[in-house]
Design a protein around this motif. Structure first.
Motif, PDB file in Angstrom:
ATOM      1  N   ALA A 188       1.278   3.945  -3.077  1.00 26.27           N
ATOM      2  CA  ALA A 188       0.994   5.364  -2.804  1.00 26.27           C
ATOM      3  C   ALA A 188       2.220   6.224  -3.101  1.00 26.27           C
ATOM      4  O   ALA A 188       2.107   7.290  -3.717  1.00 26.27           O
TER       5      ALA A 188
ATOM      6  N   TYR B 299      -3.274   0.287  -6.212  1.00 25.38           N
ATOM      7  CA  TYR B 299      -3.468   0.772  -4.846  1.00 25.38           C
ATOM      8  C   TYR B 299      -4.837   0.334  -4.313  1.00 25.38           C
ATOM      9  O   TYR B 299      -4.941  -0.148  -3.185  1.00 25.38           O
TER      10      TYR B 299
ATOM     11  N   VAL C  68       0.854  -1.196   0.000  1.00 25.99           N
ATOM     12  CA  VAL C  68       0.000   0.000   0.000  1.00 25.99           C
ATOM     13  C   VAL C  68       0.891   1.247   0.000  1.00 25.99           C
ATOM     14  O   VAL C  68       0.689   2.176  -0.786  1.00 25.99           O
TER      15      VAL C  68
END
Length: 176
Positions: free
Chosen positions: A95, A114, A91
Motif C-alpha cells: 500500500a 496488494y 500489505v
C-alpha cells in the motif's frame, strides 16, 4: 476476475461451516503451487517494468527466512500468527509503495500484489486453533527497503517458504 478474489473465493468455498479448515487449499497441493508460480510471475513482471525509481519513503518488509528445525518446533497456531504478522507488513508495504509509484507498469503490479497479499491475510484470519482472534500487535523481524522489487521478492519467499510449509503441515492434520 481479480486473482486475489479468486484466491479468497476458492478458499471460502472449501471452508467447513462448523470449524474453519482450509481443506481444499491445503489438501490439493496444486493450489499452493499455483500461488508460487503466480508470485514468481509477478516478481518477473515488475522486474520488466521500465526503470522504477527508488521509493522516497522506504517501506518496512518482514524478514521471512527461517530454519526448518525452528519451524518444525512451532505449533500450527504459532506459525499462522507469524505468517499473519509477515503478511500485515507486506500489505502495508504494498500500500505504501502504491502511493509512491506513478509509472503505470509498476503501479499495476503493486495493485495486483496488494490484492494477493491481502487475500492471504484475510484468509489466514478465518481459522484459528486457539481461543481468541489474531491481534495486530506483533513485531516480526523486519527491515526497511526502498526498492519496489524487494516487496515482490519478499512475497515470493513467503509463499515459497513459510506459507507452503504451513499448508503442508496443515495437510497432515486435515487431509487424512
Amino acid at each position: 476476475s481479480p486473482p486475489g478474489l479468486l484466491l479468497l473465493t476458492s478458499f471460502l468455498l472449501h471452508v467447513k461451516e462448523d470449524h474453519a479448515s482450509p481443506t481444499r487449499l491445503v489438501c490439493d497441493n496444486r493450489l499452493i503451487q499455483k500461488y508460487i508460480v503466480e508470485a514468481k510471475d509477478m516478481e518477473k513482471r515488475v522486474g520488466q517494468c521500465q526503470a522504477l525509481p527508488a521509493l522516497s519513503c522506504p517501506v518496512l518488509l518482514p524478514l521471512v527466512d527461517f530454519t526448518f528445525q525452528q519451524w518444525k518446533s512451532k505449533s500450527n497456531e504459532t506459525k499462522r500468527r507469524e505468517i499473519l504478522c509477515d503478511l500485515a507488513l507486506l500489505v502495508g508495504a504494498a500500500a505504501g509503495a502504491q502511493g509512491q509509484v506513478s509509472e503505470e507498469c509498476g503501479a499495476r503490479q503493486l495493485r495486483q500484489l496488494y490484492r494477493h497479499v491481502n487475500s492471504f491475510f484475510l484468509l489466514l484470519q478465518t481459522f484459528s486453533w486457539e481461543a481468541g482472534h489474531w491481534e495486530p500487535s506483533c513485531s516480526p523481524h523486519s527491515m526497511e527497503q526502498s526498492h519496489v522489487t524487494s516487496i515482490f521478492l519478499t512475497y515470493r519467499q513467503l509463499v515459497q517458504g513459510k506459507l507452503r510449509f504451513f499448508f503442508l503441515d496443515l495437510a497432515k492434520v486435515l487431509c487424512k
